[in-house]
Design a protein around this motif. Sequence first.
Motif, PDB file in Angstrom:
ATOM      1  N   LEU A 260       0.919  -1.079   0.160  1.00  0.00           N
ATOM      2  CA  LEU A 260       0.021  -0.059   0.151  1.00  0.00           C
ATOM      3  C   LEU A 260       0.968   1.318   0.007  1.00  0.00           C
ATOM      4  N   LYS A 261       1.823   1.171   0.750  1.00  0.00           N
ATOM      5  CA  LYS A 261       2.711   2.330   0.809  1.00  0.00           C
ATOM      6  C   LYS A 261       3.511   2.708  -0.496  1.00  0.00           C
ATOM      7  N   GLY A 262       3.989   1.422  -1.300  1.00  0.00           N
ATOM      8  CA  GLY A 262       4.444   1.625  -2.678  1.00  0.00           C
ATOM      9  C   GLY A 262       3.550   2.206  -3.470  1.00  0.00           C
ATOM     10  N   GLN A 263       2.315   1.867  -3.461  1.00  0.00           N
ATOM     11  CA  GLN A 263       1.414   2.633  -4.311  1.00  0.00           C
ATOM     12  C   GLN A 263       0.744   3.865  -3.814  1.00  0.00           C
ATOM     13  N   GLY A 264       1.173   4.362  -2.821  1.00  0.00           N
ATOM     14  CA  GLY A 264       0.460   5.699  -2.229  1.00  0.00           C
ATOM     15  C   GLY A 264      -0.793   5.615  -1.647  1.00  0.00           C
ATOM     16  N   LEU A 265      -1.188   4.498  -1.310  1.00  0.00           N
ATOM     17  CA  LEU A 265      -2.683   4.178  -0.564  1.00  0.00           C
ATOM     18  C   LEU A 265      -2.648   3.770   0.735  1.00  0.00           C
ATOM     19  N   ALA A 266      -1.381   3.858   1.495  1.00  0.00           N
ATOM     20  CA  ALA A 266      -1.290   3.779   2.920  1.00  0.00           C
ATOM     21  C   ALA A 266      -2.294   4.469   3.791  1.00  0.00           C
ATOM     22  N   PRO A 267      -3.039   4.255   4.863  1.00  0.00           N
ATOM     23  CA  PRO A 267      -3.783   5.151   5.457  1.00  0.00           C
ATOM     24  C   PRO A 267      -2.760   6.085   6.290  1.00  0.00           C
ATOM     25  N   THR A 268      -3.381   7.065   6.308  1.00  0.00           N
ATOM     26  CA  THR A 268      -2.400   8.474   7.162  1.00  0.00           C
ATOM     27  C   THR A 268      -2.366   8.045   8.525  1.00  0.00           C
TER      28      THR A 268
ATOM     29  N   LEU B 104       7.885   8.445  17.784  1.00  0.00           N
ATOM     30  CA  LEU B 104       9.413   8.132  17.621  1.00  0.00           C
ATOM     31  C   LEU B 104       9.544   7.298  16.809  1.00  0.00           C
ATOM     32  N   ALA B 105       8.740   6.302  16.127  1.00  0.00           N
ATOM     33  CA  ALA B 105       9.076   5.631  15.119  1.00  0.00           C
ATOM     34  C   ALA B 105       8.928   6.423  13.780  1.00  0.00           C
ATOM     35  N   LYS B 106       8.611   7.775  13.911  1.00  0.00           N
ATOM     36  CA  LYS B 106       8.242   8.591  12.599  1.00  0.00           C
ATOM     37  C   LYS B 106       7.292   8.332  11.764  1.00  0.00           C
ATOM     38  N   LYS B 107       6.210   7.655  12.297  1.00  0.00           N
ATOM     39  CA  LYS B 107       5.019   7.046  11.591  1.00  0.00           C
ATOM     40  C   LYS B 107       3.871   8.300  11.617  1.00  0.00           C
ATOM     41  N   LEU B 108       3.932   9.047  12.735  1.00  0.00           N
ATOM     42  CA  LEU B 108       3.023  10.195  12.849  1.00  0.00           C
ATOM     43  C   LEU B 108       4.055  11.597  12.865  1.00  0.00           C
ATOM     44  N   ALA B 109       3.434  12.561  12.535  1.00  0.00           N
ATOM     45  CA  ALA B 109       3.918  13.811  12.671  1.00  0.00           C
ATOM     46  C   ALA B 109       4.427  14.112  14.036  1.00  0.00           C
ATOM     47  N   PRO B 110       5.568  14.879  14.307  1.00  0.00           N
ATOM     48  CA  PRO B 110       6.060  15.085  15.780  1.00  0.00           C
ATOM     49  C   PRO B 110       5.018  16.164  16.011  1.00  0.00           C
ATOM     50  N   ASN B 111       4.574  16.970  15.373  1.00  0.00           N
ATOM     51  CA  ASN B 111       3.371  17.664  16.241  1.00  0.00           C
ATOM     52  C   ASN B 111       1.893  17.143  16.297  1.00  0.00           C
ATOM     53  N   TRP B 112       1.528  16.040  15.829  1.00  0.00           N
ATOM     54  CA  TRP B 112       0.196  15.273  16.054  1.00  0.00           C
ATOM     55  C   TRP B 112      -0.097  15.210  17.485  1.00  0.00           C
ATOM     56  N   LYS B 113      -1.389  15.518  17.591  1.00  0.00           N
ATOM     57  CA  LYS B 113      -1.685  15.614  19.009  1.00  0.00           C
ATOM     58  C   LYS B 113      -3.211  15.109  18.937  1.00  0.00           C
ATOM     59  N   TYR B 114      -3.548  14.025  20.027  1.00  0.00           N
ATOM     60  CA  TYR B 114      -4.819  13.609  20.246  1.00  0.00           C
ATOM     61  C   TYR B 114      -5.660  14.724  21.046  1.00  0.00           C
ATOM     62  N   ASP B 115      -6.953  15.056  20.482  1.00  0.00           N
ATOM     63  CA  ASP B 115      -7.776  15.835  21.099  1.00  0.00           C
ATOM     64  C   ASP B 115      -9.094  15.338  20.763  1.00  0.00           C
TER      65      ASP B 115
END
Length: 177
Positions: free
Chosen positions: A101-109, A157-168
């Motif tokens: 999916l990542k190779g085809q650009g279809l991976a979920p955010t 830490l694994a860099k799969k989420l943006a460093p400024n991502w926050k759950y609200d």
Amino acid sequence: RCRSYPFRAARPTRRRDPRRTPHSFTMGRMHTPGKGMSGSALPYKRSSPSWLKITAQEITDIIAKLAKKGLTPSQIGVLLRDNHGVAQVSSVTNSKIMRILKGQGLAPTLPEDLYCLIKKAVSVRKHMERNRKDMDSKFRLILIESRIHRLARYYKLAKKLAPNWKYDSATASTLVA
């Protein structure tokens, strides 16, 4: 503890499962004492089975088609297993569903486990709006959200989420919708 009852009551012992060896360690759950019995039994051979007539390119096309429909990687794996007889995608294509999916650009955010936790938190919060006095679900919501924060910290830490991502919790329903 009560002074008239000086010793602590003994906890009931859990019966050990005879199928487990004494040296096998399983990872426990986060907010419950259970360790779980189920686990996958992968085949010894890592090559694709001889009876499988579907090619790696066909599997990749099916994965892309199902991802465009909006299915999650685990749902895609279940459909491939049940409808097409593909037990392990990686044994046929030499790469996992997420990598395809990542190779085809279809991976979920959002990673799937984080997405499911957020979805659960949104549904519990919706339940809390209707049932204000339900204190057990309030406690469960706290546990779910603590798991969300812990997973988010790992994915940052694994860099799969943006460093400024926050759950609200206020904007969580838009992440799931």
